[in-house]
Each structure stands twice: as C-alpha cells, then as structure tokens.
Design an enzyme around this catalytic site. Structure first.
Site, PDB file in Angstrom:
ATOM      1  N   HIS A 214       0.828  -1.212   0.000  1.00 48.68           N
ATOM      2  CA  HIS A 214       0.000   0.000   0.000  1.00 48.68           C
ATOM      3  C   HIS A 214       0.864   1.265   0.000  1.00 48.68           C
ATOM      4  CE1 HIS A 214      -3.213   2.665   1.942  1.00 48.68           C
ATOM      5  NE2 HIS A 214      -3.794   2.198   0.850  1.00 48.68           N
ATOM      6  N   LYS A 216       3.346   4.399  -1.103  1.00 43.01           N
ATOM      7  CA  LYS A 216       3.412   5.333  -2.231  1.00 43.01           C
ATOM      8  C   LYS A 216       4.724   6.098  -2.106  1.00 43.01           C
ATOM      9  CE  LYS A 216      -1.243   4.856  -1.528  1.00 43.01           C
ATOM     10  NZ  LYS A 216      -1.939   4.374  -0.333  1.00 43.01           N
ATOM     11  N   HIS A 391      -8.927  11.418   2.222  1.00 47.08           N
ATOM     12  CA  HIS A 391      -8.093  10.227   2.163  1.00 47.08           C
ATOM     13  C   HIS A 391      -6.758  10.442   2.872  1.00 47.08           C
ATOM     14  CE1 HIS A 391      -5.732   7.065  -0.180  1.00 47.08           C
ATOM     15  NE2 HIS A 391      -6.785   6.384   0.216  1.00 47.08           N
ATOM     16  N   LYS A 393      -3.787  10.719   5.610  1.00 43.43           N
ATOM     17  CA  LYS A 393      -3.357   9.932   6.760  1.00 43.43           C
ATOM     18  C   LYS A 393      -2.255  10.725   7.461  1.00 43.43           C
ATOM     19  CE  LYS A 393      -3.779   6.892   2.970  1.00 43.43           C
ATOM     20  NZ  LYS A 393      -5.023   6.320   3.127  1.00 43.43           N
ATOM     21  N   ASP A 398       1.544  17.479  20.201  1.00 46.50           N
ATOM     22  CA  ASP A 398       2.253  18.362  21.139  1.00 46.50           C
ATOM     23  C   ASP A 398       3.193  19.369  20.477  1.00 46.50           C
ATOM     24  OD1 ASP A 398       0.960  17.113  23.199  1.00 46.50           O
ATOM     25  OD2 ASP A 398       2.657  15.892  23.833  1.00 46.50           O
TER      26      ASP A 398
END
Length: 474
Positions: A214, A216, A391, A393, A398
């Site tokens: 998965h 990229k 989409h 992620k 902090d």
C-alpha cells in the site's frame, strides 16, 4: 457410492479441524481467533476458502534473508554515521530507538519539506522532478491507473527511459487488477523495469491476496523523494476540492531521501531479487540550509516480527501531554490503538479524530461508526469531514512530532498491508501539520451535528454494530 460421501465428509472434517488447530497455534488476539473459528464452523466450505485467501498469519515468515537486508541497509548506515551535530529530542528517544531497533529506521537531519493537499499540487511537482531526472527514477504506487493521468505519468517516464535514465516501477498486483496488462507492457517495451508486487496467479500465491503493498514512494536521482497517501489515478484531480478527494503528500529533500531510497530498494529486492547498494543511488546531499529537522521513514509489513507503525502510534498516544490530532479515511482500530485512544482521552489529552462524513466503501463506513461511538464515550473529539472524501493519513502531537504516509487507522494497514510513514521530530513541521488539521476541521461537522442531521435510528446503529464484528477481516 455411500462410502465416497462418508470419505468426503471425513476429509472435510479433517481439514476443518487441522485449520482450527493452526488458527489456535497462531496465538493471535482472542477475538480474531474466535471469529475465524466461528466462520469455519458456521460457513461450510466457504469458511475454508475465506481463511485460505484472507486469514493466514504471515507475521513469522521471512521473505528477505537477514544477510540481504543487512546489505541493503549498509549504505544507509554509512550515510547516517556521516551526519554531524545531530540533536535527538529527549522526549522521543525511546520512540526513535523503537523504530531503529525493530525496523532499521535511522533518523536523518537537514530535511526540507513541501506539503501537497490535492492532486492539482502534487502531480505537477512529480512531473517536474521526473523531467529533471538524470540518473534514476524509482516509483512505487499501490495504484498506477490506466487513465489520462496514469498515461501522462507513463509517457513522462518513457521519455526519461529513452534518455538513458534508469526507471524502476513497482505496482501492487491486487490494487491494479482492473488495469490492462498492455498498459505496463508499453512501459516495459520502452526499457522501463516494471514489476507487480506479490502477483496473485491461480492457483499459486492465492493465500497472499490479503497482503498488499500500500506504499506510495518516489525517489528521483537519490536527491528528491515523495511519500504520502496519493496513488497515481485521475480520481485525485477530478472535480473541485469540495467534490473530489482531499489527501496529503510530501516532497522531501535532505537526509530522509536516503531512508526512502532504502525502503524502495528493499521492496525492489523482494520483487526482482537484485541487490542495489551502489553509492550512486545515495549521492552526497547539499541541503539548502543545515537544520535539525529530524525524520525517520518507518515501514511495516505482515511479515515483520512486530507491527512497528501501530506500536509507534500507541506509544505516541500514551506519552502525549497536551494533544494528538489524527486524520484517517478508515477508522477500524485494533484493540491496542483503541485502548491508547481511550486512555489518552481519559487522561485529559486533547485527542481529536477526523474521518470522512461519507467514505468510498459503505461496508467500511458502517463498521467504523460503532468504533467512533466508543472513543467518543472516552472523550475523544470526533469530526466528520464533509468538504470531500478525506483520504489523508496524518498525525500531529504536542507541537513537536508529526507523521504522514500511507497508513490508515485500521486492521488492514496495521496488520495486513506493507505500509510506509515518515515521522518528523521538529516543531516547525508539527506546527505546519497542525495548521493543516485545523483548516480541515473548519470543513467538518461535529458528532452532535451529525446525529441531529441524520436522526440516527436504532436499526442503523444495530446494523453498524453487527458489521463491526467483521472489522478484523476487512
């Protein structure tokens, strides 16, 4: 003839019992083990097929020998050792050691980063760097679609191959099932080295259909790298920001490009069995300005001893002092992540979770809702992004740590997929990511607004709770 029926039944029972014993001996999470046992008991024949395709545990398999992995990492180690004046943040030393010890993920400094939040920004930048390539282009994409955009990228790569530039491409076989073979053959005929990752060819390798690459990644001449959530497909540029896709991708220059190169070359060895370790793939970098923007590129896979990125997320959540903001398109958390989210929120940490109001998969959307309800009860603030399909992620914590990559907060990313994320230990990067999150938050509705708007019925909540039972298998 009656004896043949009994023989078939006995063979079937033997296969079922042997499979159940294998599942028990895997020592997985009890809930997941129980779920597979129930599937085998109550879904005859189909249960065996489902387990064969999607249920086998590959965590202990060694697809790459330690000797080969050491050789692929040696150049990275030398470049790491040459760095000067590195300063490690005390609060994240343990996290950095975790990644270095388990993943051979070494921290690199002197990084400059550009952030792209749409395909309109990312793909012109990618094409520009491809056009500048002089020695090599390494590209790994979960999806490399045979559409207008995919052919534009392919044409640019073919042009560079014609100029004598080395071009290597990895695409995921399952992620590109709908893509015609002729699309990749055209690039091969032009001199590009193209490989499918873990191809699924019946009847061989069918048990690997559930374990997909998965990641990229793109590295140009060893001096520029890209990492994030965008695949090569027209969907990332179709429509407006309010009707299309919202995603996050990064362009890197500096030391972290060495780590991206290693990540690609490890995968290349897996698909091509060629060890590429020459210094020319790790050119001496001349950063625009020396800085201490530290970064680690961390990969995880179903064949590594531990789920590294998931472990890192848990540690970040549990040691956070003020806040943790997370964006994910799919929210089907594993039990450790769910525990860490609830623990951080109950401890008074400002935990915010952003998920799409409407997903690209109804089953995933239904399954995630019950998890959303559970973290809300612990005090996590949940926001539904309604401007587009988000989409992205990313994680920011902090004002000192941030992360972006291909990893979703779900079972598939943490346990089944080959994933890659970059972790920055830098205040400047954390503040940039934080501002991006807060900008996205302005395009969200809260849970209260969602419930009021959609009049959440009991039957729908019951259905979502039932679908949740399948989340370890999704």
């Amino acid at each position: 003839m009656i004896y043949i029926h009994w023989l078939v039944l006995l063979v079937y029972l033997f296969v079922i019992i042997a499979t159940m014993i294998k599942i028990l001996m895997d020592n997985r999470q009890p809930v997941k083990t129980l779920l597979w046992l129930l599937v085998l008991c109550f879904v005859p024949v189909a249960g065996i097929i489902l387990y064969f395709f999607f249920g086998q545990n590959t965590r202990k398999e060694h697809l790459i020998s330690q000797r080969s992995l050491d050789q692929l990492t040696k150049r990275n180690m030398l470049e790491f050792a040459e760095q000067r004046n590195m300063r490690f943040p005390e609060e994240y030393r343990a996290l950095m050691r975790l990644y270095a010890n388990q993943n051979m993920a070494l921290p690199f400094k002197d990084n400059e980063v550009e952030i792209y939040t749409s395909g309109y920004e990312f793909f012109p930048a990618l094409l520009e760097e491809i056009g500048r390539a002089r020695h090599h282009i390494h590209l790994l994409s979960y999806i490399f679609a045979d559409d207008a955009l995919g052919n534009l990228i392919a044409d640019a790569l073919i042009d560079k191959a014609g100029q004598g530039v080395e071009v290597r491409i990895i695409y995921d076989d399952v992620g590109n099932w709908k893509v015609r073979t002729a699309f990749y053959e055209r690039m091969r005929d032009a001199g590009i080295d193209v490989h499918a990752f873990m191809p699924v060819k019946f009847p061989a390798f069918t048990s690997k259909v559930n374990y997909r690459n998965h990641r990229k990644l793109c590295i140009v001449d060893g001096r520029v790298g890209f990492i994030g959530g965008m695949n090569i497909a027209l969907r990332y540029v179709k429509g407006t920001r309010r009707q299309g896709w919202r995603d996050t991708h990064l362009k890197l220059t500096g030391g972290a490009v060495y780590a991206l190169q290693r990540a690609f070359l490890v995968d290349w060895y897996f698909v091509d069995r060629t060890l590429i370790t020459s210094r020319k793939y790790y050119p001496k970098l001349n950063p625009a300005a020396e800085n201490n923007c530290l970064a680690q590129v961390v990969t995880s896979s179903p064949v590594s001893p531990w789920p590294e990125i998931m472990q890192g997320y848990v540690r970040i959540l549990l040691q956070a002092r003020r806040y943790v903001y997370i964006e994910t398109p799919y929210f089907l958390p594993t039990e450790p992540i769910l525990f860490a989210l609830r623990t951080a929120a109950v401890a008074g940490v400002d935990v915010r979770l952003m998920v799409p109001l409407r997903g690209d998969s109804k089953l995933m959307e239904w399954a995630s809702r019950s998890y959303v309800s559970e973290v809300i009860e612990a005090g996590v603030k949940v926001y539904f992004y309604q401007a587009a399909f988000n989409h992205s992620k990313l994680l920011v914590c902090d004002d000192s740590l941030s992360s972006c990559g291909s990893t979703n907060v779900d079972f598939r990313s943490f346990e089944h997929n080959f994933e890659s994320n970059i972790f920055f230990y830098d205040e400047g990067m954390a503040l940039r990511m934080k501002r991006m999150f807060l900008k996205d938050q302005a395009d969200c509705i809260t849970v209260a607004e969602f419930l009021d708007k959609w009049k959440y019925p009991f039957v729908k909540r019951l259905w979502e709770s039932l679908v949740r039972l399948l989340s370890p298998l999704l």
